[in-house]
Design a protein around this motif. Structure first.
Motif, PDB file in Angstrom:
ATOM      1  N   ASN A  77       0.820  -1.217   0.000  1.00  0.00           N
ATOM      2  CA  ASN A  77       0.000   0.000   0.000  1.00  0.00           C
ATOM      3  C   ASN A  77       0.854   1.267   0.000  1.00  0.00           C
ATOM      4  O   ASN A  77       0.363   2.369   0.215  1.00  0.00           O
ATOM      5  CB  ASN A  77      -1.011   0.001   1.157  1.00  0.00           C
ATOM      6  N   ASP A 100      -2.200   8.109  -1.378  1.00  0.00           N
ATOM      7  CA  ASP A 100      -3.369   8.227  -0.499  1.00  0.00           C
ATOM      8  C   ASP A 100      -4.587   7.576  -1.141  1.00  0.00           C
ATOM      9  O   ASP A 100      -5.354   6.877  -0.483  1.00  0.00           O
ATOM     10  CB  ASP A 100      -3.664   9.698  -0.197  1.00  0.00           C
ATOM     11  N   ARG A 103      -4.269   3.846  -0.933  1.00  0.00           N
ATOM     12  CA  ARG A 103      -4.526   3.306   0.402  1.00  0.00           C
ATOM     13  C   ARG A 103      -6.006   3.310   0.762  1.00  0.00           C
ATOM     14  O   ARG A 103      -6.452   2.508   1.572  1.00  0.00           O
ATOM     15  CB  ARG A 103      -3.696   4.067   1.442  1.00  0.00           C
ATOM     16  N   ARG A 104      -6.776   4.213   0.148  1.00  0.00           N
ATOM     17  CA  ARG A 104      -8.219   4.187   0.413  1.00  0.00           C
ATOM     18  C   ARG A 104      -8.879   2.970  -0.222  1.00  0.00           C
ATOM     19  O   ARG A 104      -9.998   2.608   0.121  1.00  0.00           O
ATOM     20  CB  ARG A 104      -8.874   5.463  -0.144  1.00  0.00           C
ATOM     21  N   ILE A 106      -7.382  -0.003  -0.224  1.00  0.00           N
ATOM     22  CA  ILE A 106      -6.775  -1.187   0.385  1.00  0.00           C
ATOM     23  C   ILE A 106      -7.024  -1.138   1.885  1.00  0.00           C
ATOM     24  O   ILE A 106      -6.693  -0.151   2.532  1.00  0.00           O
ATOM     25  CB  ILE A 106      -5.260  -1.224   0.104  1.00  0.00           C
ATOM     26  N   TYR A 108      -6.419  -1.830   5.780  1.00  0.00           N
ATOM     27  CA  TYR A 108      -5.159  -1.935   6.522  1.00  0.00           C
ATOM     28  C   TYR A 108      -5.465  -2.105   8.000  1.00  0.00           C
ATOM     29  O   TYR A 108      -6.168  -1.288   8.587  1.00  0.00           O
ATOM     30  CB  TYR A 108      -4.334  -0.674   6.271  1.00  0.00           C
ATOM     31  N   VAL A 128     -13.098   5.849   6.111  1.00  0.00           N
ATOM     32  CA  VAL A 128     -12.768   5.751   4.686  1.00  0.00           C
ATOM     33  C   VAL A 128     -13.970   6.112   3.808  1.00  0.00           C
ATOM     34  O   VAL A 128     -13.840   6.914   2.889  1.00  0.00           O
ATOM     35  CB  VAL A 128     -12.198   4.361   4.339  1.00  0.00           C
ATOM     36  N   MET A 131     -14.105   9.733   3.577  1.00  0.00           N
ATOM     37  CA  MET A 131     -13.100  10.299   2.671  1.00  0.00           C
ATOM     38  C   MET A 131     -13.504  10.087   1.219  1.00  0.00           C
ATOM     39  O   MET A 131     -13.167  10.875   0.346  1.00  0.00           O
ATOM     40  CB  MET A 131     -11.737   9.649   2.925  1.00  0.00           C
TER      41      MET A 131
ATOM     42  N   ALA B 111      -1.573   4.450  11.297  1.00  0.00           N
ATOM     43  CA  ALA B 111      -2.887   3.889  11.009  1.00  0.00           C
ATOM     44  C   ALA B 111      -3.682   4.854  10.137  1.00  0.00           C
ATOM     45  O   ALA B 111      -4.340   4.451   9.175  1.00  0.00           O
ATOM     46  CB  ALA B 111      -3.640   3.599  12.297  1.00  0.00           C
ATOM     47  N   ARG B 113      -2.512   7.199   8.067  1.00  0.00           N
ATOM     48  CA  ARG B 113      -1.962   7.192   6.709  1.00  0.00           C
ATOM     49  C   ARG B 113      -2.337   5.887   6.005  1.00  0.00           C
ATOM     50  O   ARG B 113      -2.629   5.870   4.815  1.00  0.00           O
ATOM     51  CB  ARG B 113      -0.428   7.339   6.737  1.00  0.00           C
ATOM     52  N   GLY B 114      -2.319   4.804   6.768  1.00  0.00           N
ATOM     53  CA  GLY B 114      -2.584   3.488   6.200  1.00  0.00           C
ATOM     54  C   GLY B 114      -3.987   3.343   5.637  1.00  0.00           C
ATOM     55  O   GLY B 114      -4.215   2.549   4.736  1.00  0.00           O
ATOM     56  N   ILE B 115      -4.951   4.101   6.184  1.00  0.00           N
ATOM     57  CA  ILE B 115      -6.293   4.009   5.609  1.00  0.00           C
ATOM     58  C   ILE B 115      -6.531   5.112   4.591  1.00  0.00           C
ATOM     59  O   ILE B 115      -7.647   5.309   4.128  1.00  0.00           O
ATOM     60  CB  ILE B 115      -7.401   4.025   6.688  1.00  0.00           C
ATOM     61  N   GLY B 116      -5.475   5.833   4.236  1.00  0.00           N
ATOM     62  CA  GLY B 116      -5.584   6.739   3.097  1.00  0.00           C
ATOM     63  C   GLY B 116      -5.758   8.205   3.432  1.00  0.00           C
ATOM     64  O   GLY B 116      -6.148   8.996   2.572  1.00  0.00           O
ATOM     65  N   MET B 117      -5.483   8.618   4.674  1.00  0.00           N
ATOM     66  CA  MET B 117      -5.525  10.052   4.966  1.00  0.00           C
ATOM     67  C   MET B 117      -4.249  10.686   4.428  1.00  0.00           C
ATOM     68  O   MET B 117      -3.163  10.142   4.604  1.00  0.00           O
ATOM     69  CB  MET B 117      -5.587  10.285   6.478  1.00  0.00           C
ATOM     70  N   SER B 118      -4.379  11.852   3.808  1.00  0.00           N
ATOM     71  CA  SER B 118      -3.192  12.578   3.368  1.00  0.00           C
ATOM     72  C   SER B 118      -2.489  13.131   4.600  1.00  0.00           C
ATOM     73  O   SER B 118      -3.047  13.110   5.698  1.00  0.00           O
ATOM     74  CB  SER B 118      -3.596  13.714   2.437  1.00  0.00           C
ATOM     75  N   GLU B 121      -4.666  15.852   6.070  1.00  0.00           N
ATOM     76  CA  GLU B 121      -5.824  15.317   6.808  1.00  0.00           C
ATOM     77  C   GLU B 121      -5.382  14.715   8.135  1.00  0.00           C
ATOM     78  O   GLU B 121      -6.052  14.854   9.149  1.00  0.00           O
ATOM     79  CB  GLU B 121      -6.534  14.242   5.979  1.00  0.00           C
ATOM     80  N   LYS B 125      -7.091  16.018  11.396  1.00  0.00           N
ATOM     81  CA  LYS B 125      -8.099  15.113  11.950  1.00  0.00           C
ATOM     82  C   LYS B 125      -7.559  14.192  13.026  1.00  0.00           C
ATOM     83  O   LYS B 125      -8.336  13.589  13.763  1.00  0.00           O
ATOM     84  CB  LYS B 125      -8.716  14.272  10.826  1.00  0.00           C
TER      85      LYS B 125
END
Ligand SMILES: Nc1ncnc2c1ncn2[C@@H]1O[C@H](COP(=O)(O)OP(=O)(O)OP(=O)(O)O)[C@@H](O)[C@H]1O
Ligand SMILES: [Mg+2]
Lengths: 458, 213
Positions: A77, A100, A103-104, A106, A108, A128, A131, B111, B113-118, B121, B125
């Motif tokens: 990821n 980013d 990763r949204r 996938i 984790y 998620v 987002m 965690a 970053r791992g779920i896709g926060m920039s 963010e 947040k």
């Protein structure tokens, strides 16, 4: 009604899947192509790793501390950027896309869940989707659905904060959060490392049930070889520098460790470990009379007389076993009640025989109730059943073609199959070369074909 | 004393309000600036060190001297008062913001970053909400400290209760001079308590129940 759950699922599937033509298989194929990660000038943490992770399968990464499991996982990821090489998910090169956004798509999960302590359980699960700009109602529906999936009552837990949950519950929420946007891939880094053994066993079984429903591609890092045997469709055993020592099914690895390193890693008692390969659902589950709380007691007693048994199981309104009652006790009730029910051990049908035996011995009971999806009662298993099963464990794994995995630098050829699905295949010749290079799985054996058949019988 | 109060009630009230408003606004401004500076520095050990030293040294500068020095570039009135107050407010908040942000658990950030926060963010947040209780504690220290500094700002003809103190002290022994000083001091203490109460309330409203002690 446009907001129905079914609609959500299908639309999410389309939106999130890497390849829209693959909506039936929710998982995605992952290919690491000759991936290297070096931190500074030292020896590479992961060196020239090529690894195929089949769609919809659970692949376990095991190996000694510091061998590069986490590094490899995080390169998928791109929490860690590979120094060189490509990562391809369902045919799409994701090495250069926005990290980013990747990763949204996938899931984790990390140790202890990694929940944000200042947000409620519901808000954590909805992160998620939020987002991804889902509307409020849809996020709320999805959150509840996922909490149910991981066996947490949304009414009770939705508005709690992480600190108000037990470790195991936090971990479940972590899994729910990772699944929120229905990603095709789930990455888990020692997710159950921080909970006690009994909770870990329950969480493992729940994961098996969830995976049976969802068929994600799961990459799971663990220290615990027994966990790998229990959860994995495939196991990759790594050595220093992300070197693959063996890539095979749990059965193959237990029956035919590729080399001394793997043997040492498996440790002693490989024979008994095979008990970990058979699941409760694969053996004979006996039926025993079971009655739901509130049923008419006289009818229940009549049933028991007919069956000639002295004990029956009491179930709650959701079919979950509460305990035993005797026929005597039932005779004194008007409706079936749980007030005097005696507790007894419960195992999931996806538990291994290993775990089932353990549970019964610890509880000092010669039998246990078996539960299926969401804790629903299935029947009972006895110690005798387990002992009988030991005799029948086959030391003869089925023939399956192993996915690609090596550290030679050779990149497998892309083959576009029917309906545009991309699959990865090594040339026959290339495979043979790999083996001679002492780098493919089964490297210890001179004839890979024979090893695949695993034909030596004990 | 009673007649002094009843005669000048409107002036006292308006000066108190000005005093309160000066401190509150400077506090707000300082918080924004402090968080901004902290956000730029907290990821680097060197920069955090520099920022911490600057704030430690800054607190040792006598406020009276700093106010005087501001007259040359900014003249008299509100401007030098606001600049000096904001400066003093800034220092404790900056320190706490650095401590708070550095104290956020790395695994939480990972965690997120791992779920896709920039990274943006993640800052707004996750890191900022987690550091917020510590930052707020810094704001309370700043608020108390600058209540006194605000009184001195009367020296540059700034707004607030300081004028009562200065005029009282300059004619000490004269009619109502003592009453003037005492009234102002009591008023400063009272509004300091009120502001502190408001900040506590702000904490109640803005600190998530999930991270409250
Ligand atoms: N940020 C980093 N900087 C330098 N070296 C690192 C960094 N992260 C990991 N390494 C090194 O890379 C190697 C692989 O680390 P990795 O975290 O992938 O191991 P692991 O297999 O997950 O180990 P464990 O089972 O202990 O979690 C280790 O030798 C480690 O010291
Ligand atoms: Mg690790």
């Amino acid at each position: 009604m446009p907001n129905s759950t079914a609609d959500h699922n299908s639309s999410t599937g389309n939106k999130v899947a890497f390849n829209p033509s693959m909506t039936e298989i929710t998982g995605a194929t992952i290919l690491l192509e000759n991936v290297t990660k070096s931190y500074g000038a030292k020896k590479a943490a992961v060196n020239q790793l090529t690894l195929e992770i089949p769609a919809g399968k659970t692949v376990m990464f095991v190996g000694p501390s510091g061998c590069g499991k986490t590094t490899t996982l995080k390169m998928i990821n791109r929490l860690i950027e590979p120094t060189s090489g490509r990562i391809v998910i369902n045919g799409e090169d994701v090495t250069t896309m926005n990290g980013d956004e990747l990763r949204r798509r996938i899931g984790y999960v990390i140790q202890a869940g990694g929940l944000l302590p200042h947000l409620t359980v519901g808000a954590n699960v909805g992160l998620v989707p939020k987002m991804l700009k889902w509307d409020k109602q849809r996020i709320a529906d999805r959150t509840d659905e996922l909490l149910e999936l991981v066996s947490l009552d949304p009414e009770i837990y939705r508005d709690r904060y992480p600190k108000e949950l037990s470790g195991g519950q936090q971990q479940r929420v972590g899994v729910a959060r990772a699944l929120a946007a229905d990603p095709p891939v789930l990455l888990m880094d020692e997710p159950f490392g921080a909970v006690d053994p009994i909770t870990r066993q329950r969480l493992q079984e729940e994961l098996i049930h969830v995976q049976a429903e969802l068929h994600k591609t799961i990459v799971f890092v663990t220290h615990d070889f027994d966990e790998a045997v229990k959860l994995g469709d495939w196991i990759v055993i790594f050595n220093e520098g992300g070197k693959i020592e063996q890539y095979g099914t749990p059965e193959q690895i237990l029956a035919h460790p590729a080399n001394e390193f793997v043997e040492d890693f498996i440790g002693s008692g490989a024979g008994l470990k095979q008990l970990g390969l058979t699941r409760v659902r694969d053996v004979d589950i006996r039926q025993a009379p079971a009655f739901t709380v509130g049923e008419d007691a006289a009818t229940a007693v009549a049933h028991m007389n007919e069956a000639g048994v002295l004990r029956a199981i009491v179930l709650d309104s959701r079919d979950r076993p509460i305990g035993w009652v005797t026929r005597r006790q039932l005779e004194r009730m008007t409706t079936v009640g749980a007030a005097h029910a005696r507790q007894f051990p419960v195992v999931s049908d996806s538990a291994t025989l290993d775990d089932a035996l353990d549970t019964m011995l610890v509880a000092g009971s010669s039998d246990a109730a078996v539960t299926g999806s969401r804790g629903a009662y299935q029947g009972i298993i006895t110690v005798q059943t387990v002992i009988k099963a030991i005799d029948h464990i086959s030391a003869d794994p089925e023939e399956v073609s192993t996915p690609v995995g090596h550290n030679t630098g050779a990149i497998p050829k892309l083959a576009t199959g029917e309906n545009g699905v991309i699959s990865y295949a090594m040339d026959e010749e290339e495979t043979a070369t790999e083996v001679e290079n002492d780098s493919a799985p089964w490297a210890e054996h001179s004839d890979p074909a024979e090893t695949h058949r695993g034909s030596e019988r004990a | 004393m009673g007649s002094y109060l009843s005669d000048r009630w409107p002036q006292i009230l308006s000066a108190s309000w000005q005093h309160f408003s000066l401190v509150a606004q400077c506090l707000l401004l300082a918080t924004v600036i402090a968080i901004f500076i902290a956000a730029l520095c907290y990821r680097s050990k060197t920069l955090s060190g520099v920022a911490n030293s600057v704030s430690a040294v800054g607190l040792t500068i006598p406020s009276f001297a700093l106010l005087g020095l501001m007259i040359a570039p900014l003249g008299f009135g509100v401007a030098p008062a606001v600049v000096v107050l904001t400066f003093y407010c800034l220092l404790p908040i900056l320190r706490n913001a650095l401590v708070g942000l550095a104290g956020v658990d790395r695994s939480l950030i990972e965690a997120a970053r791992g779920i896709g926060m920039s990274s943006m963010e993640t800052f707004f947040k996750v890191e900022l909400p987690m550091a917020w209780p510590v930052i707020l504690a810094g704001m309370r220290v700043s608020a108390q400290m600058t209540m006194g500094v605000a009184a001195i700002s009367a020296y540059v003809l700034g707004p607030g209760l300081g004028s009562f103190i200065f005029s009282g002290l300059s004619r000490l022994g004269g009619a109502n001079s003592f009453e003037s000083v005492v009234t102002a001091v009591v008023a400063v203490v009272v509004i300091a308590l009120i502001l502190d109460g408001l900040l506590l309330l702000l904490g109640r409203l803005t600190i998530s129940r999930g991270i409250r002690a």
